[in-house]
Design a protein around this motif. Structure first.
Motif, short mmCIF file in Angstrom:
data_model
loop_
_atom_site.label_atom_id
_atom_site.label_comp_id
_atom_site.label_asym_id
_atom_site.label_seq_id
_atom_site.Cartn_x
_atom_site.Cartn_y
_atom_site.Cartn_z
N CYS A 1 12.17 0.12 -10.94
CA CYS A 1 11.50 -0.09 -9.65
C CYS A 1 10.85 1.22 -9.22
O CYS A 1 11.15 2.28 -9.75
CB CYS A 1 12.47 -0.61 -8.59
N LYS A 2 9.96 1.12 -8.29
CA LYS A 2 9.22 2.31 -7.86
C LYS A 2 9.54 2.67 -6.42
O LYS A 2 9.92 1.82 -5.61
CB LYS A 2 7.71 2.13 -8.04
N VAL A 3 9.37 3.95 -6.14
CA VAL A 3 9.48 4.48 -4.79
C VAL A 3 8.12 5.05 -4.44
O VAL A 3 7.55 5.84 -5.19
CB VAL A 3 10.55 5.59 -4.71
N VAL A 4 7.56 4.62 -3.31
CA VAL A 4 6.26 5.09 -2.86
C VAL A 4 6.42 5.74 -1.50
O VAL A 4 6.88 5.11 -0.55
CB VAL A 4 5.24 3.93 -2.77
N ARG A 5 6.11 7.03 -1.45
CA ARG A 5 6.22 7.80 -0.20
C ARG A 5 7.61 7.65 0.41
O ARG A 5 7.77 7.47 1.62
CB ARG A 5 5.13 7.37 0.78
N GLY A 6 8.61 7.70 -0.45
CA GLY A 6 9.99 7.65 0.01
C GLY A 6 10.52 6.27 0.30
O GLY A 6 11.66 6.13 0.75
N ARG A 7 9.75 5.22 0.01
CA ARG A 7 10.20 3.85 0.28
C ARG A 7 10.40 3.10 -1.03
O ARG A 7 9.51 3.04 -1.86
CB ARG A 7 9.17 3.11 1.14
N PHE A 8 11.59 2.52 -1.21
CA PHE A 8 11.86 1.69 -2.37
C PHE A 8 11.08 0.37 -2.23
O PHE A 8 11.18 -0.30 -1.20
CB PHE A 8 13.35 1.39 -2.49
N CYS A 9 10.31 0.02 -3.26
CA CYS A 9 9.48 -1.18 -3.21
C CYS A 9 10.19 -2.35 -3.88
O CYS A 9 10.66 -2.23 -5.02
CB CYS A 9 8.14 -0.93 -3.91
N ASP A 10 10.28 -3.46 -3.18
CA ASP A 10 10.79 -4.72 -3.74
C ASP A 10 12.19 -4.57 -4.32
O ASP A 10 12.54 -5.22 -5.32
CB ASP A 10 9.84 -5.25 -4.82
N LEU A 11 13.03 -3.76 -3.69
CA LEU A 11 14.35 -3.47 -4.26
C LEU A 11 15.19 -4.74 -4.40
O LEU A 11 15.86 -4.94 -5.43
CB LEU A 11 15.08 -2.44 -3.39
#
Length: 286
Positions: free
Chosen positions: A36-46
């Motif tokens: 999974c990815k983190v964008v600008r400190g936010r976990f996406c679609d966790l």
């Protein structure tokens, strides 16, 4: 800054030997993974990623290594220790460690490894001009819906694509229909402007980005048709693109060296790329 990994209860340097020789992930590829990815400190679609993790583990007859909440906290702490605002989180769960034997016991304790690396998304040029793919026979096993770490056919296909100067390989079943890419889902836009992608089943991995794009498309009034399509259909399509957690919504403008339509990203693909970037908090990223 040294990269830090989580390995079975410890946070260690990425260079530290930490997995047992007889771990079944190493011996048999007996395990699953998630990315999974983190964008600008936010976990996406966790939550979607954890849902898929549980589905894959259940299909393999493996328990969760810990509760969902505890696992999320481990992922967040591993990410925090690596201090990367835009990152890719990789977690791998193997069945555990035991003397090498094909059969396994029912009480094995799963092994968990979590690593973090800087996110590398498609370049501006790739998003603007699109990428090429090649077609190859699908030589994978019959349970592609399980996110298994046994990826030899996938990496060999990806390597052939790289040697051909292409971003990805689209895999074909025995009927000449596209299943998916070696590490992405495959899409076309047909002559009527409908979005077409292979339906969920054992033949493909249900991508998290795939599920998000389907929801975004329907919400935006774009008709979605989940059916198999042939390589010939793809080459004759109005548009084509691929999706994955790290590839985002990436235009495909050539297949086996043949331009798709006019060889430029189409309007539906561009629209979906915009919607996805907004949904994932990447509107001005990548």
């Amino acid at each position: 800054m040294a990269r830090i990994a989580y390995v079975n209860g410890r946070y260690v340097s990425i260079d530290t030997p930490a997995v047992a020789i007889e771990d079944r992930g190493y011996q048999f590829a007996d395990g699953i993974y998630e990315v999974c990815k983190v964008v600008r400190g936010r976990f996406c679609d966790l939550e979607r990623h954890l849902d898929r993790l549980e589905r894959s583990l259940d299909a393999m007859g493996m328990p969760m290594p810990m509760s969902r909440r505890a696992l999320a906290l481990v992922m967040e702490e591993t990410w925090r220790r690596n201090a990367l605002p835009d990152a890719v989180i990789y977690l791998q769960v193997s069945r555990g460690t035991a003397p090498r034997n094909h059969a396994f016991g029912a009480s094995m304790r799963p092994s968990l490894v979590v690593t973090v690396r800087a996110a590398k998304f498609p370049s501006g040029a790739e998003l603007e001009k699109g990428v090429g793919v090649i077609s190859l026979p699908d030589e994978r096993w019959a349970n592609c819906h399980i996110k298994s770490i046994s990826l030899l056919p996938n990496i060999l296909a990806k390597q052939q694509a790289a040697k051909a100067g292409c971003r990805e390989a689209w895999l074909l079943d025995e009927q000449g229909r596209v299943t998916e890419g070696s590490s992405s889902n495959a899409w076309i836009v047909d002559g009527e402007g409908r979005l077409v992608t292979r339906p969920l089943g054992r033949e493909i991995l249900g991508g998290i980005t795939r599920s998000v794009v389907i929801e975004l498309a329907k919400r935006d009034g774009i008709e979605v048709v989940e059916r198999a399509f042939t390589l010939e259909e793809a080459k004759a399509a109005r548009e084509a693109f691929l999706t994955s957690t790290t590839s985002l919504v990436l235009p495909v403008t050539a297949i086996d060296g043949t331009p798709v339509a006019n060889g430029h990203p189409g309007s539906v693909t561009r629209r979906l790329a915009e919607l996805y970037a907004e949904a994932e908090g990447m509107a001005t990223a990548a």
